[in-house]
Each structure stands twice: as structure tokens, then as C-alpha cells.
Design a protein around this motif. Sequence first.
Motif, PDB file in Angstrom:
ATOM      1  N   GLY A  50      14.347  55.743  38.959  1.00 14.37           N
ATOM      2  CA  GLY A  50      13.384  54.665  38.739  1.00 14.37           C
ATOM      3  C   GLY A  50      11.976  55.156  38.974  1.00 14.37           C
ATOM      4  O   GLY A  50      11.740  56.334  39.250  1.00 14.37           O
ATOM      5  N   LEU A  51      11.048  54.256  38.878  1.00 19.14           N
ATOM      6  CA  LEU A  51       9.651  54.605  39.112  1.00 19.14           C
ATOM      7  C   LEU A  51       9.443  54.991  40.570  1.00 19.14           C
ATOM      8  O   LEU A  51       9.991  54.367  41.476  1.00 19.14           O
TER       9      LEU A  51
ATOM     10  N   PRO B  88       4.497  55.074  45.895  1.00 18.69           N
ATOM     11  CA  PRO B  88       3.643  54.226  45.080  1.00 18.69           C
ATOM     12  C   PRO B  88       3.563  54.758  43.646  1.00 18.69           C
ATOM     13  O   PRO B  88       3.742  55.943  43.397  1.00 18.69           O
ATOM     14  N   ILE B  89       3.272  53.869  42.739  1.00 19.62           N
ATOM     15  CA  ILE B  89       3.199  54.224  41.329  1.00 19.62           C
ATOM     16  C   ILE B  89       2.010  55.151  41.109  1.00 19.62           C
ATOM     17  O   ILE B  89       0.894  54.862  41.530  1.00 19.62           O
ATOM     18  N   GLU B  90       2.280  56.282  40.481  1.00 16.68           N
ATOM     19  CA  GLU B  90       1.239  57.249  40.172  1.00 16.68           C
ATOM     20  C   GLU B  90       1.652  58.064  38.959  1.00 16.68           C
ATOM     21  O   GLU B  90       2.788  58.004  38.512  1.00 16.68           O
ATOM     22  N   LEU B  91       0.704  58.823  38.427  1.00 13.11           N
ATOM     23  CA  LEU B  91       0.951  59.635  37.245  1.00 13.11           C
ATOM     24  C   LEU B  91       1.257  61.070  37.648  1.00 13.11           C
ATOM     25  O   LEU B  91       0.714  61.586  38.618  1.00 13.11           O
ATOM     26  N   ASP B  92       2.094  61.733  36.831  1.00 12.23           N
ATOM     27  CA  ASP B  92       2.372  63.151  37.062  1.00 12.23           C
ATOM     28  C   ASP B  92       1.349  64.002  36.314  1.00 12.23           C
ATOM     29  O   ASP B  92       0.371  63.484  35.765  1.00 12.23           O
ATOM     30  N   GLU B  93       1.569  65.298  36.269  1.00  6.48           N
ATOM     31  CA  GLU B  93       0.613  66.212  35.633  1.00  6.48           C
ATOM     32  C   GLU B  93       0.490  65.996  34.124  1.00  6.48           C
ATOM     33  O   GLU B  93      -0.479  66.430  33.507  1.00  6.48           O
TER      34      GLU B  93
ATOM     35  N   GLN C 171       2.212  60.906  32.786  1.00  6.33           N
ATOM     36  CA  GLN C 171       3.362  60.020  32.663  1.00  6.33           C
ATOM     37  C   GLN C 171       3.635  59.421  34.045  1.00  6.33           C
ATOM     38  O   GLN C 171       3.307  60.025  35.072  1.00  6.33           O
ATOM     39  N   LEU C 172       4.249  58.244  34.064  1.00  5.55           N
ATOM     40  CA  LEU C 172       4.603  57.655  35.345  1.00  5.55           C
ATOM     41  C   LEU C 172       5.613  58.543  36.057  1.00  5.55           C
ATOM     42  O   LEU C 172       6.570  59.019  35.444  1.00  5.55           O
ATOM     43  N   LYS C 173       5.386  58.779  37.345  1.00  3.77           N
ATOM     44  CA  LYS C 173       6.317  59.592  38.127  1.00  3.77           C
ATOM     45  C   LYS C 173       7.640  58.854  38.280  1.00  3.77           C
ATOM     46  O   LYS C 173       7.669  57.646  38.471  1.00  3.77           O
ATOM     47  N   ILE C 174       8.699  59.629  38.216  1.00  6.92           N
ATOM     48  CA  ILE C 174      10.053  59.095  38.341  1.00  6.92           C
ATOM     49  C   ILE C 174      10.657  59.590  39.653  1.00  6.92           C
ATOM     50  O   ILE C 174      10.481  60.746  40.042  1.00  6.92           O
ATOM     51  N   SER C 175      11.367  58.714  40.328  1.00  7.47           N
ATOM     52  CA  SER C 175      12.086  59.065  41.544  1.00  7.47           C
ATOM     53  C   SER C 175      13.567  59.151  41.199  1.00  7.47           C
ATOM     54  O   SER C 175      14.127  58.220  40.616  1.00  7.47           O
ATOM     55  N   ARG C 176      14.191  60.253  41.562  1.00  7.75           N
ATOM     56  CA  ARG C 176      15.582  60.469  41.181  1.00  7.75           C
ATOM     57  C   ARG C 176      16.455  60.743  42.406  1.00  7.75           C
ATOM     58  O   ARG C 176      16.036  61.380  43.349  1.00  7.75           O
ATOM     59  N   TYR C 177      17.676  60.237  42.333  1.00  4.03           N
ATOM     60  CA  TYR C 177      18.777  60.602  43.216  1.00  4.03           C
ATOM     61  C   TYR C 177      18.433  60.421  44.701  1.00  4.03           C
ATOM     62  O   TYR C 177      18.074  59.331  45.106  1.00  4.03           O
TER      63      TYR C 177
ATOM     64  N   ALA D 212      15.206  58.788  45.433  1.00  5.22           N
ATOM     65  CA  ALA D 212      15.228  57.339  45.206  1.00  5.22           C
ATOM     66  C   ALA D 212      15.781  56.610  46.430  1.00  5.22           C
ATOM     67  O   ALA D 212      15.288  55.545  46.810  1.00  5.22           O
ATOM     68  N   VAL D 213      16.780  57.193  47.067  1.00  7.11           N
ATOM     69  CA  VAL D 213      17.341  56.610  48.289  1.00  7.11           C
ATOM     70  C   VAL D 213      16.287  56.624  49.399  1.00  7.11           C
ATOM     71  O   VAL D 213      16.080  55.623  50.086  1.00  7.11           O
ATOM     72  N   GLN D 214      15.603  57.749  49.559  1.00  5.39           N
ATOM     73  CA  GLN D 214      14.576  57.849  50.591  1.00  5.39           C
ATOM     74  C   GLN D 214      13.444  56.852  50.355  1.00  5.39           C
ATOM     75  O   GLN D 214      12.974  56.195  51.288  1.00  5.39           O
ATOM     76  N   GLN D 215      13.007  56.709  49.117  1.00 11.51           N
ATOM     77  CA  GLN D 215      11.940  55.746  48.829  1.00 11.51           C
ATOM     78  C   GLN D 215      12.416  54.317  49.058  1.00 11.51           C
ATOM     79  O   GLN D 215      11.633  53.466  49.478  1.00 11.51           O
TER      80      GLN D 215
END
Length: 128
Positions: free
Chosen positions: A9-10, A13-18, A21-27, A30-33
Motif C-alpha cells: 500500500g501507500l 507519511p505519503i511522499e514521492l520517490d526518486e 511516484q507515490l512511495k509504496i510500502s511492502r510486506y 507495511a506491517v511496521q508502518q
Amino acid sequence: MDDNFLGVGLAFPIELDENNQLKISRYEMAVQQSIWTILGTAKGERIMRPDFGCGIHDFVFSANSASTVGQIVSEVRQSLIEWEPRIDILDVDVTPDEDEDSKLLIIINYRVRTTNNRFNLVYPFYLI
């Protein structure tokens, strides 16, 4: 092993990558966030989900005592059990910060259930 079951998911906090694009949190991230979101949300803060969050925010003006520490440990454990089903909580410990008297460090050791990977997270909590 495919980790999609842990979620994508996103990032927060919502931010852009290099690539702007919107940064994605994975696996596991995502649990830590998710844990950070649970601990950072006061109960009653979300209008459509007033029971979501953690009750530690009720202790913001409490004394730095053993009783307060015990209640914080209980609130953290209870909130994570209720709102983050992807983890097993191994230990929750609260210690005072050596540099700031009004800051407690909430140390959470947890295991992601499906991968059996262990992680820890330190959440700073300010009493004043």
C-alpha cells in the motif's frame, strides 16, 4: 516465498520517490508502518472508527512512574493484539530515555506470523 499476503500500500507519511511516484510500502515494512499508525493514533481520533488506535495518549500528562509504565505496556499490547493480526507480540518494554526525563521509549519485539521473522520497533512517547 511470496510475501503479498503481508500487504502492499501507500507508504505513510505519503511522499514521492526518486521517480516522482507515490512511495509504496511492502510486506514487513507495511506491517511496521501499521504498528506506527496504531500507536500514533489516539482512540476517538478517527471519526468513522473511534475505537481504532492506542490508549497511550491518555497518559501524556501522567507522572513518570512504575504505574504509568505498566499501564502503557498494557495499552500497547492490547492495541496491537486487537488491530494488527499479522504479528505475535513477543515483548513490550517501556524504559525512560536517558537524555530526556519526559520521554519514554516503548520497545516492541514482535514476530510476523506467516514468515516467522522477528523484528523490533522503538516508539518514542513524550509524557509532557
